[in-house]
Design a protein around this motif. Sequence first.
Motif, short mmCIF file in Angstrom:
data_model
loop_
_atom_site.label_atom_id
_atom_site.label_comp_id
_atom_site.label_asym_id
_atom_site.label_seq_id
_atom_site.Cartn_x
_atom_site.Cartn_y
_atom_site.Cartn_z
N ARG A 142 0.84 -1.19 0.00
CA ARG A 142 0.00 0.00 0.00
C ARG A 142 0.88 1.24 0.00
O ARG A 142 1.90 1.30 0.66
N ALA A 143 0.43 2.23 -0.72
CA ALA A 143 1.14 3.50 -0.79
C ALA A 143 0.32 4.55 -0.05
O ALA A 143 -0.86 4.35 0.23
N PRO A 144 0.92 5.70 0.25
CA PRO A 144 0.17 6.76 0.93
C PRO A 144 -0.80 7.50 0.02
O PRO A 144 -1.33 8.53 0.39
N PHE A 145 -1.04 6.98 -1.17
CA PHE A 145 -2.00 7.57 -2.10
C PHE A 145 -2.87 6.45 -2.64
O PHE A 145 -2.54 5.29 -2.53
N ARG A 146 -3.97 6.80 -3.24
CA ARG A 146 -4.89 5.77 -3.73
C ARG A 146 -4.44 5.26 -5.09
O ARG A 146 -3.66 5.90 -5.79
N ASN A 180 5.25 12.29 -6.68
CA ASN A 180 5.07 11.41 -5.52
C ASN A 180 4.66 9.99 -5.94
O ASN A 180 4.74 9.08 -5.13
N TYR A 181 4.25 9.76 -7.18
CA TYR A 181 3.93 8.42 -7.65
C TYR A 181 5.16 7.64 -8.08
O TYR A 181 5.14 6.42 -8.13
N TYR A 182 6.23 8.33 -8.45
CA TYR A 182 7.41 7.63 -8.94
C TYR A 182 8.66 8.02 -8.15
O TYR A 182 9.76 8.02 -8.66
N TRP A 198 11.01 2.84 -6.63
CA TRP A 198 11.79 2.30 -7.75
C TRP A 198 12.05 0.81 -7.54
O TRP A 198 12.30 0.37 -6.41
N ILE A 199 12.04 0.07 -8.61
CA ILE A 199 12.46 -1.34 -8.58
C ILE A 199 13.94 -1.32 -8.96
O ILE A 199 14.30 -1.07 -10.10
N VAL A 214 8.68 4.79 -15.96
CA VAL A 214 8.48 6.24 -15.91
C VAL A 214 9.77 6.95 -16.30
O VAL A 214 10.85 6.58 -15.85
N ASP A 215 9.64 7.96 -17.15
CA ASP A 215 10.74 8.88 -17.41
C ASP A 215 10.77 9.82 -16.21
O ASP A 215 9.94 10.71 -16.08
N TYR A 216 11.72 9.62 -15.31
CA TYR A 216 11.68 10.34 -14.03
C TYR A 216 12.12 11.80 -14.16
O TYR A 216 11.96 12.56 -13.22
N ARG A 217 12.63 12.20 -15.28
CA ARG A 217 12.96 13.62 -15.46
C ARG A 217 11.73 14.44 -15.82
O ARG A 217 11.58 15.57 -15.41
N ARG A 218 10.86 13.83 -16.64
CA ARG A 218 9.68 14.56 -17.10
C ARG A 218 8.39 14.09 -16.42
O ARG A 218 7.38 14.76 -16.48
#
Length: 182
Positions: free
Chosen positions: A114-118, A131-133, A138-139, A166-170
Amino acid sequence: MRKLILSALMAATVIPGVAAAQSYGELRRDRQDIREERRDVREAQRRGDWRRVEGERRDLRDARREYREDLRDARRDVRRDRRDWGDRDRRWGRNDWRTYRSSNRALYSRGNWRAPFRYNTFRPGVRIAPNYYGQRYWINDPWRYRLPPARANARWVRHYNDVILVDYRRGIVLDVIRNFYW
């Protein structure tokens, strides 16, 4: 007695990770020792004390030999790791993980996460909030799960039971694998 056994077991599981980190630290210290021994040889030559020069040269040879031994050990460890994870470097297909998952179910059953978001269903091409990535999602070992390697500036991220590239820069979703984990 039970505490002693448990602490010994915990130490035995931690030691392999410490050994690898220790070997790189040893290499760095050995290179520093070689630099110091070279400096000592030059200093002895400048002063003209030939007995001291011979002693410093002997110390330099010993430092170089120790460095070569540690380097050989570190390379052997790397080769062993590559042999253990040998198929990590091959070209991966997008669905290589499917057959592997069916024979290694325990690896993919990481319990309720579980994450702190839905939960949100993401699609490729969508921009998502940082905050999603974040780094905590990260794996770090995607080859372990037989995921395709991520390109530059991209990371595989766990989002509940899904896996998102996810492209973590954009912050743009590049790929989504739904129901990856059990």
